[in-house]
Design an enzyme around this catalytic site. Structure first.
Site, mmCIF file in Angstrom:
data_model
loop_
_atom_site.group_PDB
_atom_site.id
_atom_site.type_symbol
_atom_site.label_atom_id
_atom_site.label_comp_id
_atom_site.label_asym_id
_atom_site.label_seq_id
_atom_site.Cartn_x
_atom_site.Cartn_y
_atom_site.Cartn_z
ATOM 1 N N SER A 43 -2.753 -9.916 -7.734
ATOM 2 C CA SER A 43 -3.016 -9.188 -6.491
ATOM 3 C C SER A 43 -2.179 -7.917 -6.490
ATOM 4 O O SER A 43 -1.061 -7.902 -7.019
ATOM 5 C CB SER A 43 -2.610 -10.064 -5.299
ATOM 6 N N GLN A 70 -13.943 -13.322 2.487
ATOM 7 C CA GLN A 70 -14.593 -12.009 2.431
ATOM 8 C C GLN A 70 -15.982 -12.132 1.786
ATOM 9 O O GLN A 70 -16.957 -11.552 2.279
ATOM 10 C CB GLN A 70 -13.712 -11.048 1.626
ATOM 11 N N GLN A 79 -9.345 -2.086 8.324
ATOM 12 C CA GLN A 79 -9.170 -3.510 8.047
ATOM 13 C C GLN A 79 -7.698 -3.937 8.066
ATOM 14 O O GLN A 79 -7.384 -5.092 7.817
ATOM 15 C CB GLN A 79 -9.837 -3.900 6.730
ATOM 16 N N MET A 139 -9.569 -1.200 -3.270
ATOM 17 C CA MET A 139 -8.602 -0.348 -2.566
ATOM 18 C C MET A 139 -7.639 0.284 -3.566
ATOM 19 O O MET A 139 -6.555 0.746 -3.196
ATOM 20 C CB MET A 139 -7.853 -1.156 -1.504
ATOM 21 N N HIS A 144 -9.433 -6.617 -10.816
ATOM 22 C CA HIS A 144 -10.461 -5.586 -10.604
ATOM 23 C C HIS A 144 -11.232 -5.327 -11.903
ATOM 24 O O HIS A 144 -12.447 -5.141 -11.894
ATOM 25 C CB HIS A 144 -9.810 -4.270 -10.169
#
Ligand code: AMP
Length: 277
Positions: free
Chosen positions: A178, A146, A54, A23, A30
């Protein structure tokens, strides 16, 4: 060339595609996924799409951090072959109607606190897989449920993609990296490592022979209860496929937590019996 045409052309040329859905607001977590994908595939596609379906109505879709130019620079430095940054309309045109029903595993843990979240995740993941044609897709262990649900989707619909789970990348003090950590004010940031410390405490207890899941959960609760400003959402020892609580904990079971620090909700987990957190 449109993303799907490009991906099909690569596959027809015999090239493996590694896909990393994100995202955006990219960070070292990432980057670890992208580096792994780069190592294992001839072509790497990274998507940047803040998926509206979501997010719950009271969640942070509108304010979710967006930093496309910085993200692009990071991804170019990592040598990705394509950045797929579709508009909401491209993914969900006004004619869009179908949704993936994620089944019972989506009712537990995160799903309990975030109704509809996994339906949105699996719907977008299925569409992104079709658009990017990956041989392998990379997901972070940080979002453990997930991974479990995407694997379920892949099995249930016989999707020809291998799901690779990548270990959680942490700050030096243990806090799982995060995009939402940017929301933490200094006092919240100061106590946030207690989440990892609590998991570490229970993980050590498991290493020392504690196998009662309730006892391991109690250790985490006890350690977090002593931390000012932390409100526990859940603490759970679960099987890594069924998400059920085992009668006795075994190596490979996952200890997962969600907490709120003021308005900010953070999740983390550890695979018990793994060599390191
Ligand atoms: P997001 O952009 O938050 O949707 O995350 C995209 C992917 O990066 C997901 O598969 C996440 O699980 C993964 N990810 C996020 N944070 C981390 C981290 N600290 N370590 C490893 N993977 C992560």
């Amino acid at each position: 060339m449109a993303m799907q045409e490009q991906a099909i052309a690569w596959r027809q040329a015999g090239e493996d595609i590694g896909f990393v859905p994100t995202m955006g607001a990219l960070h070292a977590g990432h980057e670890r996924l992208v580096t792994r994908a780069r190592r294992e595939n001839q072509r790497v596609i990274v998507s940047i799409f803040v998926n509206p379906t979501q997010f719950g109505p009271n969640e942070d879709f509108a304010s979710y951090p967006r930093s496309f130019e910085a993200d692009r620079a990071r991804l170019e430095a990592l040598g990705v072959d394509a950045i797929f940054n579709p508009s909401v309309d491209q993914i969900y045109p006004s004619s869009f109607k179908t949704r993936v029903d994620p089944g019972p595993l989506a009712e537990l843990l995160e799903g309990k606190s975030r109704p509809g979240h996994f339906a949105g995740v699996l719907t977008v993941v299925l569409k992104l897989f079709q658009l990017t044609q990956p041989k392998r897709a990379y997901f972070g262990q940080k979002d453990f449920q997930q991974v479990v649900l995407v694997r379920q989707l892949v099995r249930d619909f016989a999707l020809p993609v291998r799901i690779v789970a990548v270990p959680t990348v942490r700050e030096p003090d243990g806090l799982a990296i995060s995009s939402r950590n940017a929301y933490l004010g200094p006092p919240q940031r100061a106590v946030a490592p207690s989440i990892h410390n609590a998991l570490d405490g229970a993980s050590n207890a498991f290493g020392a022979g504690v196998t009662d899941p309730a006892e391991l959960e109690a250790i985490v609760r006890h350690l977090l209860d002593g931390t000012p400003g932390v409100a526990i959402d859940y603490v759970a020892v679960v099987d890594d496929t069924t998400l059920r609580r085992p009668v006795r904990t075994i190596a490979g079971n996952v200890l997962a937590v969600a907490v709120k620090l003021g308005p900010i909700r953070l999740i983390d987990n550890v695979v018990l019996g793994a060599e390191r957190l």
